[in-house]
Design an enzyme around this catalytic site. Sequence first.
Site, PDB file in Angstrom:
ATOM      1  N   HIS A   1       0.841  -1.194   0.000  1.00  0.00           N
ATOM      2  CA  HIS A   1       0.000   0.000   0.000  1.00  0.00           C
ATOM      3  C   HIS A   1       0.876   1.243   0.000  1.00  0.00           C
ATOM      4  O   HIS A   1       2.099   1.154   0.088  1.00  0.00           O
ATOM      5  CB  HIS A   1      -0.980  -0.008   1.185  1.00  0.00           C
ATOM      6  CG  HIS A   1      -0.352   0.085   2.533  1.00  0.00           C
ATOM      7  ND1 HIS A   1       0.391  -0.930   3.095  1.00  0.00           N
ATOM      8  CD2 HIS A   1      -0.344   1.081   3.463  1.00  0.00           C
ATOM      9  CE1 HIS A   1       0.805  -0.579   4.299  1.00  0.00           C
ATOM     10  NE2 HIS A   1       0.389   0.649   4.543  1.00  0.00           N
TER      11      HIS A   1
ATOM     12  N   HIS B   1       1.337   4.027   1.922  1.00  0.00           N
ATOM     13  CA  HIS B   1       1.840   4.828   3.033  1.00  0.00           C
ATOM     14  C   HIS B   1       3.368   4.977   2.963  1.00  0.00           C
ATOM     15  O   HIS B   1       4.086   4.049   2.569  1.00  0.00           O
ATOM     16  CB  HIS B   1       1.424   4.216   4.368  1.00  0.00           C
ATOM     17  CG  HIS B   1      -0.022   4.454   4.686  1.00  0.00           C
ATOM     18  ND1 HIS B   1      -0.701   3.745   5.650  1.00  0.00           N
ATOM     19  CD2 HIS B   1      -0.917   5.334   4.159  1.00  0.00           C
ATOM     20  CE1 HIS B   1      -1.962   4.175   5.698  1.00  0.00           C
ATOM     21  NE2 HIS B   1      -2.110   5.127   4.812  1.00  0.00           N
TER      22      HIS B   1
ATOM     23  N   ASP C   1       5.842   4.977   4.996  1.00  0.00           N
ATOM     24  CA  ASP C   1       6.754   4.051   5.657  1.00  0.00           C
ATOM     25  C   ASP C   1       6.826   2.699   4.954  1.00  0.00           C
ATOM     26  O   ASP C   1       7.551   1.803   5.399  1.00  0.00           O
ATOM     27  CB  ASP C   1       6.388   3.872   7.136  1.00  0.00           C
ATOM     28  CG  ASP C   1       5.021   3.255   7.360  1.00  0.00           C
ATOM     29  OD1 ASP C   1       4.086   3.587   6.601  1.00  0.00           O
ATOM     30  OD2 ASP C   1       4.869   2.453   8.303  1.00  0.00           O
ATOM     31  N   HIS C   2       6.114   2.580   3.839  1.00  0.00           N
ATOM     32  CA  HIS C   2       6.178   1.372   3.020  1.00  0.00           C
ATOM     33  C   HIS C   2       6.737   1.640   1.624  1.00  0.00           C
ATOM     34  O   HIS C   2       7.138   0.696   0.949  1.00  0.00           O
ATOM     35  CB  HIS C   2       4.787   0.736   2.905  1.00  0.00           C
ATOM     36  CG  HIS C   2       4.272   0.215   4.212  1.00  0.00           C
ATOM     37  ND1 HIS C   2       4.176  -1.123   4.514  1.00  0.00           N
ATOM     38  CD2 HIS C   2       3.845   0.866   5.317  1.00  0.00           C
ATOM     39  CE1 HIS C   2       3.704  -1.274   5.744  1.00  0.00           C
ATOM     40  NE2 HIS C   2       3.499  -0.073   6.249  1.00  0.00           N
TER      41      HIS C   2
ATOM     42  N   HIS D   1      -7.356  -0.792   5.764  1.00  0.00           N
ATOM     43  CA  HIS D   1      -6.308   0.128   6.218  1.00  0.00           C
ATOM     44  C   HIS D   1      -6.157   1.256   5.199  1.00  0.00           C
ATOM     45  O   HIS D   1      -6.132   2.434   5.550  1.00  0.00           O
ATOM     46  CB  HIS D   1      -5.006  -0.643   6.381  1.00  0.00           C
ATOM     47  CG  HIS D   1      -3.849   0.169   6.879  1.00  0.00           C
ATOM     48  ND1 HIS D   1      -3.799   0.684   8.151  1.00  0.00           N
ATOM     49  CD2 HIS D   1      -2.693   0.545   6.266  1.00  0.00           C
ATOM     50  CE1 HIS D   1      -2.661   1.355   8.307  1.00  0.00           C
ATOM     51  NE2 HIS D   1      -1.979   1.284   7.182  1.00  0.00           N
TER      52      HIS D   1
ATOM     53  N   ASP E   1      -0.138  -3.911   6.339  1.00  0.00           N
ATOM     54  CA  ASP E   1      -0.759  -3.405   7.568  1.00  0.00           C
ATOM     55  C   ASP E   1      -2.222  -3.833   7.690  1.00  0.00           C
ATOM     56  O   ASP E   1      -3.019  -3.150   8.341  1.00  0.00           O
ATOM     57  CB  ASP E   1      -0.679  -1.877   7.606  1.00  0.00           C
ATOM     58  CG  ASP E   1       0.730  -1.371   7.878  1.00  0.00           C
ATOM     59  OD1 ASP E   1       1.633  -2.196   8.085  1.00  0.00           O
ATOM     60  OD2 ASP E   1       0.926  -0.147   7.864  1.00  0.00           O
TER      61      ASP E   1
ATOM     62  N   HIS F   1       4.973  -4.617  10.955  1.00  0.00           N
ATOM     63  CA  HIS F   1       5.256  -3.838  12.161  1.00  0.00           C
ATOM     64  C   HIS F   1       5.419  -4.761  13.360  1.00  0.00           C
ATOM     65  O   HIS F   1       4.768  -5.808  13.444  1.00  0.00           O
ATOM     66  CB  HIS F   1       4.130  -2.842  12.456  1.00  0.00           C
ATOM     67  CG  HIS F   1       4.104  -1.670  11.536  1.00  0.00           C
ATOM     68  ND1 HIS F   1       4.902  -0.563  11.709  1.00  0.00           N
ATOM     69  CD2 HIS F   1       3.362  -1.437  10.416  1.00  0.00           C
ATOM     70  CE1 HIS F   1       4.649   0.322  10.734  1.00  0.00           C
ATOM     71  NE2 HIS F   1       3.731  -0.197   9.952  1.00  0.00           N
TER      72      HIS F   1
END
Length: 257
Positions: free
Chosen positions: A56, A58, A60-61, A112, A131, A169
């Site tokens: 996805h 975001h 941090d990905h 998410h 996530d 995570h």
Amino acid sequence: MIKIDALPAFSDNYIWLLQDSGQQRCAVVDPGDAAPVLAWLNAHPGWQLSDILVTHHHHDHVGGIAQLKAATGARVLGPARETIPERDSALKDGDCVEVLGHTLNVIEVPGHTLGHIAYYQAEQHWLFCGDTLFAAGCGRLFEGSPAQMHASLQRLAALPERTLVYCTHEYTLSNLRFAQAVEPDNAQIAERLQQVAAWRQAGQISLPSTLALERATNPFLRCAEPAVIETLNCREGAENRSSAQVFTRLRAWKDNF
């Protein structure tokens, strides 16, 4: 044989590194930071990063994708319904992709984010779920509805129980504390909480999990269990809730736990 290791990133992210030692090729999942991947490649001369898998959008990905592609020329695969930097292949539900000689099936799991996907390898039973499903928990609902997330989790929970859950995570310990609040008499949750606490104290990773373990200890996969329903009824008043409604109330409780 493929070896899978976790490269820590930021405070609690994991970038999954798949390694084919025979061909000295590797792939990564959700590289939010290029530095851990480049450090690994520098420490392993002769290895080639062939693929970058994204679940996805975001940051941090995806934050390390551009730098990694520029440095290695790796192919970038990601969800068709989201904007993914440098994406070469846009994937939707039911697609199959070949990575390091293995076929990965694409499963759309909105909740998410609206376009979130997971990758499942049926022979090796790998699930890279970003996530969506966490060890003993699930992701927050930033874009999708509770009904969407509940349906997505049900799809993943229907995979074989030996499936290895590679989420992104290290939330397991806090998730288990919530799970114990939901099911205080669940002995498997208590045992898992003790084990994970010892692992984390020793600096050990708590992943991957298995779907068998998640079905037994993850409250978000146990919305039809009488003990979960009883706890929710005691907390919020008795109602005839569907499993999706139980999930909705559990997710709201976890958001403020």
